[in-house]
Scaffold this motif. Structure first.
Motif, short mmCIF file in Angstrom:
data_model
loop_
_atom_site.label_atom_id
_atom_site.label_comp_id
_atom_site.label_asym_id
_atom_site.label_seq_id
_atom_site.Cartn_x
_atom_site.Cartn_y
_atom_site.Cartn_z
N LEU A 271 -73.73 -92.23 -10.41
CA LEU A 271 -72.99 -92.19 -11.67
C LEU A 271 -72.54 -90.77 -11.94
O LEU A 271 -73.34 -89.84 -11.96
N ASP A 272 -71.23 -90.63 -12.17
CA ASP A 272 -70.69 -89.33 -12.50
C ASP A 272 -71.06 -88.99 -13.95
O ASP A 272 -70.80 -89.77 -14.87
N GLY A 273 -71.65 -87.81 -14.11
CA GLY A 273 -72.13 -87.41 -15.44
C GLY A 273 -71.03 -87.41 -16.49
O GLY A 273 -71.23 -87.82 -17.63
N ARG A 274 -69.84 -86.95 -16.09
CA ARG A 274 -68.74 -86.89 -17.05
C ARG A 274 -68.29 -88.29 -17.46
O ARG A 274 -68.02 -88.55 -18.64
N LEU A 276 -70.15 -90.88 -17.62
CA LEU A 276 -71.18 -91.40 -18.50
C LEU A 276 -71.07 -90.76 -19.88
O LEU A 276 -71.22 -91.42 -20.90
#
Lengths: 340, 340
Positions: A271-274, A276
């Motif tokens: 999962l890409d932090g941005r 999320l």
């Protein structure tokens, strides 16, 4: 005794193994009356997960207590019992907070192997729940479903905060996804969108309470969910697959401020932090604390208020476990019950 | 009018630009009385985020309404007002659910630029909150903090479900992290662990309610939090940095069933699905819906119940904005107020 052994991808056999014995004073030995094949068993079966070599299989079970250790107080010989796929003491702070699947003393039942004639259940008092009365055959199937797929679907719906006034989307139409629909309906959701492209599963989804079916996947699936929700997305989304695509489909189908309950065992998900951060949704998932819900689920089943056993569309004797795995792998069956 | 312009990394200037005018009937023009430099402004300043070329800066503000569009009803010329870093209509379903930072009609104030003498505030009725009475200079500083860092810290603590009976860990000792401590204390947390290695920030953390300080980071920091919580981890963890290390430190410091509120703008964060599955924690983050909390925060400030303005440890005139950026970049200041 007879037990299911996976020797490698696609290679499931039923063989003779030693009957389990009491190890700890808190153990019970149960005679398994029914068990089943889990969607998660298919990951090693398909070679998508490293196999442990010849390995005992199974973590779902209904059975009759045959023997108890000296410290066991809550269940007795002869009791019909259900437990979850994680043995738990049910007393530590984590259990008390309702996360028995992450109990301080947890034992994964998959390492025990319940696709067998008998099973040793660690922490019997915390793990097993006694079934009152004499279940009908249909109730017996439902009790087996409670051991994992119903409890997991229920947790996913609770984690997604399904309830009155909510539109719930469910990604995944396996047994867990279907039972998350049943859970969302029982929890009072206004609208339940099943994401499914299989006619038989759509029919079961509708029986369990789905109000809408979305056949599209990925970005198109997300767009359809948004169309159905005035452009906002679902309030609550259940993810019951475990792939990158299904996880992103779940997150993107959810409106800002909404909740995603994810219970598909994660395989290769990043999962890409941005993404999320921008999604601004609550995310809760993991191995479901089925034990939290078992007493309530058993009551609902024994009162014939829910019929989760309907997910079993193939029933075989334990000896024919290999065919059960094949049927699920080839999607000829949604969920296979093995009678012992 | 005078406004702050970032020409590139490390290159901040105060220049003449056109004074804003009403564009939509729902706009207001405010005369900015104070604004500040945000931790998130440092990402482009340090070149860690692609710069938009010469760009107006700033998204925090307190000001006096100077002009309103024809459709504005809730604020009037002469009102002292605070708004958040996202303009929102406060009426759409997302706003009504408390997620105004993701309003259907959201306008990011960073694109407007409030480090200036005047600013156009879109959706003025939904965005601005009138301040009652005549604030003292200390209250004025606190009102400015409410515009972003206090509201963001507050959201993080709420997202982490800080409250009575809970141990809260806070990763990040910038203004947002420090104010998340204040929020956790106000929300009734039993114990608040500040993760900080700067003496001055530790002192402010204690003033705001921290009961324990952990100086270690990464795995050692996680181990210390577990030591302080009988091996379980915090119930509630705030992440207020936005890096891979801080995010993993937050997730791993949290017990199963616990909650992580993350508000650090994510930079290069990648979350492994299996790690997240195994952690079994609730994760909620994103741009904070500060507007949700503004009325309550303004009341607490005007009643002198909280003093979030204490995070400002350097005050400069707008003209000296470049020095403000430098001071924050070099960690000579935690948070810089620019008076206009």
């Amino acid at each position: 005794m007879r037990a299911v052994i996976m020797h490698g991808p696609g290679d499931v056999r039923v063989e003779d193994v030693d009957k389990p014995t009491l190890v700890e004073a808190t153990d019970a030995i149960i005679r398994v009356t029914s068990t089943c094949v889990c969607g998660s068993d298919l990951w090693p079966y398909r070679g998508a997960q490293k196999s442990r070599g010849p390995a005992r299989m199974g973590h779902e079970y209904v059975g009759v207590v045959e023997q108890v250790g000296d410290a066991v107080r809550e269940v007795a010989v002869g009791d019909l019992v259900v437990g979850s796929f994680v043995a738990s003491d049910n007393t530590c702070e984590i259990c008390q907070a309702g996360f028995q699947s992450r109990c301080k003393h947890q034992v994964m039942m998959g390492s025990v192997g319940t696709q067998a004639e008998f099973a040793r259940i660690p922490l019997a008092d915390g793990t097993l729940v006694k079934v009152p009365g004499e279940p009908t055959p249909a109730q017996m199937r439902s009790l087996l479903a409670a051991s994992d797929v119903l409890g997991t679907g229920w947790f996913a719906a609770v984690a997604a905060e399904a309830g009155p006034g909510k539109t719930v989307a469910v990604v995944g139409d396996g047994a867990v996804g279907l039972l998350a629909i049943l859970a969302a309906q029982r929890l009072g959701a206004d609208r339940i969108i099943a994401m499914s492209r299989h006619a038989d599963r759509q029919a079961l989804a509708r029986r369990f309470g789905a109000t809408d079916i979305v056949e599209e996947r990925g970005a198109e699936g997300v767009a359809r969910v948004k169309e159905l929700t005035d452009g906002y997305g679902a309030h609550s989304t259940v993810e019951a697959v475990g792939t990158q695509e299904s996880m992103m489909q779940a997150i993107r189908s959810t409106r800002p401020g909404g909740h995603v309950g994810f219970v598909g065992v994660s395989h290769g998900v990043e999962l890409d932090g941005r993404d999320l951060f921008n999604a601004t949704v609550s995310l809760l998932g993991g191995p479901a604390p089925v034990r939290r819900f078992l007493p309530e689920l058993i009551d609902l089943i024994m009162a014939d208020e829910i019929d989760p056993g309907a997910v079993f569309d193939l029933e075989l004797p334990l000896e024919e476990a290999a065919e059960g795995y094949r049927a699920m792998d080839e999607r000829r069956a949604t969920k296979v019950l093995l009678s012992v």
